[in-house]
Design an enzyme around this catalytic site. Structure first.
Site, short mmCIF file in Angstrom:
data_model
loop_
_atom_site.label_atom_id
_atom_site.label_comp_id
_atom_site.label_asym_id
_atom_site.label_seq_id
_atom_site.Cartn_x
_atom_site.Cartn_y
_atom_site.Cartn_z
N CYS A 1 0.81 -1.22 0.00
CA CYS A 1 0.00 0.00 0.00
C CYS A 1 0.84 1.27 0.00
CB CYS A 1 -0.96 -0.01 1.19
SG CYS A 1 -2.35 -1.13 0.96
N THR A 40 -16.97 10.37 1.23
CA THR A 40 -16.38 10.33 2.57
C THR A 40 -15.07 9.54 2.62
OG1 THR A 40 -17.78 8.42 3.12
CG2 THR A 40 -18.57 10.60 3.78
N ASP A 58 -14.40 6.58 1.94
CA ASP A 58 -14.66 5.30 2.62
C ASP A 58 -13.93 4.16 1.93
OD1 ASP A 58 -15.98 3.92 4.76
OD2 ASP A 58 -17.62 5.35 4.54
N ASP A 59 -14.09 2.96 2.47
CA ASP A 59 -13.30 1.83 2.02
C ASP A 59 -13.85 1.13 0.78
OD1 ASP A 59 -11.28 1.73 4.20
OD2 ASP A 59 -13.06 1.49 5.43
N ASP A 85 -11.43 -4.46 2.60
CA ASP A 85 -12.36 -3.34 2.42
C ASP A 85 -13.81 -3.77 2.57
OD1 ASP A 85 -10.36 -1.49 2.03
OD2 ASP A 85 -10.41 -1.63 -0.15
N GLY A 90 -11.32 -12.58 -13.92
CA GLY A 90 -10.34 -11.51 -13.76
C GLY A 90 -9.82 -11.02 -15.10
N ASP A 109 -10.42 0.46 7.62
CA ASP A 109 -9.17 -0.28 7.79
C ASP A 109 -8.00 0.68 7.56
OD1 ASP A 109 -9.50 -0.14 5.03
OD2 ASP A 109 -8.91 -2.21 4.65
#
Length: 350
Positions: free
Chosen positions: A19, A50, A52-53, A93, A141, A229
């Site tokens: 990350c 916001t 967010d995750d 997430d 994928g 997280d």
């Protein structure tokens, strides 16, 4: 095998890892500020407003769909471990929003002229093994030939709409719990310089492959008001996102924060990622630190976490019991690390 044909270290094929590859918070905020609004979609409960995750879509007033994607470059040299870490991080997430994952899609970019095909298979196998642990299939994928190795997942989950947990729902008086230790970025910086011993590597892999599967259980508890997280922006960055979203002041107790065993020693020795510097430059003016705090301690707080723990805002009277439940569920480093107070949206370290 001579030096000219020796297989390169996986981490040497990438300019960053984990990350720590994220864009700096300020850069991301600037890029998103020019994007058009998502529009008046009644079903979109959580979008980009916001930080967010994951995105959340209310299907019918009872059940919501949660969608996320996360991918990055290797932070370890073992390809199987890289796949496991990346998959754990991506699934997190869903858990951070209070949801349960139902399936994943693989995101694969590999330098096929530089990597052994067996190593690429091991990356995919590592990711698939974590999905098995989470009880979900890798249902498809997409893959490309890429200059640097990249792997991750897009993950879909579900959650009772009433139990969706945003990072913007913390309340004044809440207590903050963090479920994992901090220091992953510092460990990865040490890996790059071959300065992390086997025990440290094992500790880091154990932490980064520990699924945050307790998230749905926490979300079902009415005493839990907000969750997120802690990943690439560090404990300060993700705590600040919670403060901004909740329009409150978050105070972190430096002495209470849990760290990986060697994190403080390595930080003092100068092992720090470029992302740590970028993080502080992005949000430092909204953070209050203790007078005279050493730079190495600040680097611990801005350290980018890969597959980090959940930061949970909980009703104060229930915090001790909840902490005990979290530890019993397999998160021994979980700790009460701070509080939420009414006031200016900022983060204070005491």
């Amino acid at each position: 095998m001579d030096a000219s044909t020796e297989k390169p270290r996986l981490t040497s094929l990438a300019h960053g890892g984990g990350c720590g590859c994220k864009l700096a918070p300020a850069v991301l905020q600037d890029l998103l500020s020019g994007m058009p609004k998502a529009g008046p979609y009644a079903g979109l409960l959580v979008g980009t407003e916001t930080a967010d995750d994951a995105a959340v879509w209310d299907l019918d007033g009872t059940t919501s769909i949660i969608a996320t994607t996360d991918f990055f470059m290797p932070m370890v040299d073992d390809p199987h471990a890289f796949g496991r870490i990346a998959a754990t991080n991506a699934i997190s997430d869903i858990y951070a929003m209070g949801g349960k994952p139902i399936f994943a899609l693989a995101i694969v970019g590999m330098p096929i002229d530089k990597m052994n095909p067996e190593d690429i298979r091991q990356v995919l196998a590592g990711g698939a093994s974590i999905c098995v642990e989470a009880g979900i299939p890798v249902a498809g994928g997409h893959s490309i030939d890429c200059p640097e190795p990249v792997y991750g997942l897009a993950v879909i989950g579900t959650c009772p709409t009433a139990q969706v947990k945003r990072n913007s729902m913390a309340r004044a008086g809440d207590v903050l719990i963090l479920t994992k230790g901090i220091g992953v970025g510092i460990y990865s910086a040490a890996i790059k310089k071959a300065a992390l011993d086997r025990a440290g590597l094992d500790e880091m892999i154990a932490s980064t492959t520990l699924l945050n599967r307790i998230g749905p259980e926490l979300a079902a508890d009415e005493a839990v008001h907000a969750m997120t997280d802690v990943t690439g922006f560090g404990i300060l960055g993700h705590g600040l996102e919670m403060a901004r979203g909740s329009n409150a002041t978050l105070t972190l107790d430096l002495a209470a924060l849990p760290f990986l065993d060697e994190a403080e020693r390595l930080a003092q020795s100068g092992f720090v990622t470029g992302a740590s510097h970028r993080n502080w430059k992005s949000y430092g003016d909204e953070v209050v630190l203790p007078d005279g705090l050493e730079d190495w301690r600040r680097h611990l707080l801005t350290d980018p976490q890969t597959s980090g723990g959940l930061l949970v805002a909980v009703e104060p009277g229930k915090a001790d019991a909840l902490l005990a439940r979290i530890r019993e569920a397999g998160y021994p480093r979980a700790a009460i690390v701070g509080t939420v107070e009414a006031g200016e949206p900022r983060l204070v370290v005491a």
